[in-house]
Enzyme design. Sequence first.
Site, PDB file in Angstrom:
ATOM      1  CB  THR A   1      -0.714  -0.017   1.126  1.00 44.07           C
ATOM      2  OG1 THR A   1       0.065   0.045   2.409  1.00 44.07           O
ATOM      3  CG2 THR A   1      -1.892  -1.258   1.366  1.00 44.07           C
TER       4      THR A   1
ATOM      5  CD  GLU B   1      -5.397  -2.617   0.995  1.00 48.40           C
ATOM      6  OE1 GLU B   1      -4.886  -2.296   2.063  1.00 48.40           O
ATOM      7  OE2 GLU B   1      -5.815  -2.070   0.132  1.00 48.40           O
TER       8      GLU B   1
ATOM      9  CE  LYS C   1     -21.022  13.112  12.744  1.00 48.30           C
ATOM     10  NZ  LYS C   1     -21.010  11.855  13.330  1.00 48.30           N
TER      11      LYS C   1
ATOM     12  CD1 TRP D   1     -22.767  11.647   7.723  1.00 47.72           C
ATOM     13  CD2 TRP D   1     -20.591  12.134   8.005  1.00 47.72           C
ATOM     14  NE1 TRP D   1     -22.513  10.868   8.664  1.00 47.72           N
ATOM     15  CE2 TRP D   1     -20.968  11.092   8.798  1.00 47.72           C
ATOM     16  CE3 TRP D   1     -19.359  12.665   7.953  1.00 47.72           C
ATOM     17  CZ2 TRP D   1     -20.081  10.550   9.786  1.00 47.72           C
ATOM     18  CZ3 TRP D   1     -18.413  12.002   8.963  1.00 47.72           C
ATOM     19  CH2 TRP D   1     -18.674  10.811   9.820  1.00 47.72           C
TER      20      TRP D   1
END
Length: 543
Positions: A185, A330, A439, A444
């Site tokens: 990653t 992944e 937030k 949101w």
Amino acid sequence: MSGTMMYQPLTTGSLIDHAARYHGGTEIVSVETTGGTARSDWATTQANARRLASALDRLGIPAGARCGTIAWNNRRHLEIYFGVGAGGRVTHTINPRLTPEQLIFIADDAGDEVIFFDRTFLPAAAKLCPHFKTVKHAVLMGPRDDEAAGMIEGLLFYDELLEQGDPDYQWPDLDERSAAALCYTSGTTGNPKGVQYSHRSLVLHAFGANQPDGTCISAMDSLLPVVPMFHVNAWGIPYIAAMAGARLIMPGPKLDGESLMNLINDERVNVAFGVPTIWMGLLQALRSSGGKLPLLERTFVGGTALPPSMIDAFREEYGVELIHAWGMTETAPVATLNKLLHKHLELSQDEQRRLRHGQGRPLFGVELRVIDSETGQLQPNDGERQGNLQIRGHWIVESYYGKAENALTEDGWFDTGDIATLDPDGYMVIRDRAKDIIKSGGEWISTVDLENIAIAHPGIGNAAAIAAYHPKWDERPVLICIRAEGSTVEEAELLASYDGKVAKWQVPDRVIFVDSLPIGATGKVQKNKLREKYGRILTEDGA
């Protein structure tokens, strides 16, 4: 007596053997690191891959050993992909855009025994090699080079290894569950983590990603993977291309807009793959030069959200379809692609256009679900209620390399770190990364939505939205922008373009104009660095 079917292991060697046997003369075009263009084909790629595998045997590199690469997209890198994996070892592609400390950590964590590198990276390799703990052999991907030999003790040369190798070498019998490739990653927080792919998962990914509603690659196509081979196996394109017998164009190190425009046209590319920043550069080159793309039909775009304005620009100005895809290290990586259903033919062009803005539907082989981030409850597929996106399937990570603990939820799903919605047909829209979403006052705000509106403004070249601390609302959106060339757009004009597109309370509190945005190793804007710099810009003691 019941009938039975043959069993043959799903290995990457079967892919390159198929390409050589039935598409041996199909061209592999490689823009070389040292300049110029080399032309090969699938038969030569297979023969060289076999030579490499036999040469690694002679060097005493054991089965299962990790062999690192620090290289661009070119013919030698393609040969290493197959020669190392099909030869029973593990192709470990390393991202050269990472820091020296991360490169050393990754090579050591993987336990690499061989490092292959392009000449571009010779100075870096000379500095890094003394620090690698497990590397036994460094290999320059090219012919003998006396200057390079003087910089790294015991340096080997790829072309000489092939001369010593056996083109009739036979692949070892491999368990399809054994490892073939390893990627790490990008490591934006903490050390990068390794994801090791089995032969089985890579072949199934090639099948799955190349469905008609996937990439739909055939032997008639000429492919340009601009996505680097050091980034999640170039989205699996080398394996898909071998399976399909497609013509493959390897762009080398020059990925600027003008170079790509010329390469696409000179080599008759009709399908391309890359992250949004690549296509931004191509779009700018086309507009500034008046160039066209007469043969390019479609390009698949992933890595970060694709701005809708870019989809419109390529379709309307150049007749090129940009297709949104989604995946991650992944997920090997392709998990969704945005293709319409038959019933959507009845929709208006505007309605079809809106559907194409999302990341698309799951391929066969993967499943998605959305979980409420606060209650942990499964969210309905209504296209409205968002939550943590989770995935499972045939080519999804179970555990990270070298880590004993399982990477999945208790019931066997991988949490992607994305916030998304799913509709009844499985269309998925990434609303934001969980670490990036804002937030404000308990509600949101999607940074992706704010960025897409900004980038659609003709005066903006690129933009990133971040959460900044606010004493009353906890977080408020701040927009960091690069002006387009020649633009004089100011804050008030840009903020006015949000009218009617988002609720008033979602409009950014500030616009900050900068000369450049920090771009990470995989072509994504590094919002963590922007938050560090501008995260308190709205307070009295702002940055």
